[in-house]
Scaffold this motif. Sequence first.
Motif, PDB file in Angstrom:
ATOM      1  N   MET A  78      88.299  10.726  26.656  1.00 29.98           N
ATOM      2  CA  MET A  78      87.939  10.189  25.357  1.00 29.98           C
ATOM      3  C   MET A  78      89.061   9.311  24.790  1.00 29.98           C
ATOM      4  O   MET A  78      88.785   8.268  24.240  1.00 29.98           O
ATOM      5  N   LYS A  79      90.296   9.780  24.942  1.00 32.83           N
ATOM      6  CA  LYS A  79      91.425   9.007  24.439  1.00 32.83           C
ATOM      7  C   LYS A  79      91.575   7.691  25.191  1.00 32.83           C
ATOM      8  O   LYS A  79      91.912   6.669  24.598  1.00 32.83           O
ATOM      9  N   GLN A  80      91.301   7.709  26.488  1.00 34.92           N
ATOM     10  CA  GLN A  80      91.405   6.483  27.277  1.00 34.92           C
ATOM     11  C   GLN A  80      90.350   5.475  26.854  1.00 34.92           C
ATOM     12  O   GLN A  80      90.611   4.280  26.757  1.00 34.92           O
ATOM     13  N   LEU A  81      89.142   5.944  26.589  1.00 34.18           N
ATOM     14  CA  LEU A  81      88.062   5.061  26.147  1.00 34.18           C
ATOM     15  C   LEU A  81      88.401   4.430  24.799  1.00 34.18           C
ATOM     16  O   LEU A  81      88.197   3.232  24.595  1.00 34.18           O
ATOM     17  N   LEU A  82      88.947   5.219  23.900  1.00 37.01           N
ATOM     18  CA  LEU A  82      89.341   4.713  22.588  1.00 37.01           C
ATOM     19  C   LEU A  82      90.461   3.677  22.719  1.00 37.01           C
ATOM     20  O   LEU A  82      90.430   2.633  22.059  1.00 37.01           O
ATOM     21  N   ALA A  83      91.416   3.935  23.582  1.00 40.98           N
ATOM     22  CA  ALA A  83      92.518   2.999  23.798  1.00 40.98           C
ATOM     23  C   ALA A  83      92.013   1.692  24.390  1.00 40.98           C
ATOM     24  O   ALA A  83      92.448   0.600  23.995  1.00 40.98           O
ATOM     25  N   ILE A  84      91.076   1.773  25.315  1.00 40.98           N
ATOM     26  CA  ILE A  84      90.508   0.566  25.923  1.00 40.98           C
ATOM     27  C   ILE A  84      89.738  -0.248  24.886  1.00 40.98           C
ATOM     28  O   ILE A  84      89.860  -1.477  24.818  1.00 40.98           O
ATOM     29  N   LEU A  85      88.945   0.415  24.068  1.00 38.74           N
ATOM     30  CA  LEU A  85      88.177  -0.286  23.033  1.00 38.74           C
ATOM     31  C   LEU A  85      89.090  -0.960  22.008  1.00 38.74           C
ATOM     32  O   LEU A  85      88.856  -2.109  21.604  1.00 38.74           O
ATOM     33  N   LEU A  86      90.136  -0.265  21.583  1.00 31.39           N
ATOM     34  CA  LEU A  86      91.067  -0.845  20.613  1.00 31.39           C
ATOM     35  C   LEU A  86      91.816  -2.036  21.198  1.00 31.39           C
ATOM     36  O   LEU A  86      91.955  -3.074  20.544  1.00 31.39           O
ATOM     37  N   SER A  87      92.278  -1.915  22.417  1.00 30.00           N
ATOM     38  CA  SER A  87      93.025  -3.029  23.016  1.00 30.00           C
ATOM     39  C   SER A  87      92.118  -4.219  23.283  1.00 30.00           C
ATOM     40  O   SER A  87      92.516  -5.371  23.095  1.00 30.00           O
ATOM     41  N   SER A  88      90.884  -3.981  23.704  1.00 26.17           N
ATOM     42  CA  SER A  88      89.970  -5.114  23.912  1.00 26.17           C
ATOM     43  C   SER A  88      89.614  -5.776  22.588  1.00 26.17           C
ATOM     44  O   SER A  88      89.455  -6.994  22.512  1.00 26.17           O
ATOM     45  N   GLY A  89      89.513  -5.001  21.521  1.00 27.30           N
ATOM     46  CA  GLY A  89      89.258  -5.574  20.195  1.00 27.30           C
ATOM     47  C   GLY A  89      90.407  -6.439  19.720  1.00 27.30           C
ATOM     48  O   GLY A  89      90.201  -7.505  19.140  1.00 27.30           O
TER      49      GLY A  89
END
Length: 89
Positions: free
Chosen positions: A1-12
């Motif tokens: 879950m933390k990895q998915l959140l980190a990926i979404l934030l960095s892509s944003g």
Amino acid sequence: MKQLLAILLSSGLVLSFSLSATDFAEAKTKVKTYKNCTELNRDYKGGVARSSSVKNKGGKTRYKPYVSKALYDANKKSDRDKDWIACER
């Protein structure tokens, strides 16, 4: 879950930076290039200076030049005496 959140934030963040860079590039390309000094002086009576600290080499002028680096660079060909003020009057 933390990895998915980190990926979404960095892509944003990457997406927001790329959009702001294109907006800046579009604003930079909208600078008008004039054919000659007569046309430029219709919009800017005193001509266009590259910076506010530039001094006129040609002597006394009637009008104060408009200061814009981008506009000066687009109309650099009109600066005959190479004093960083295009079409001074």
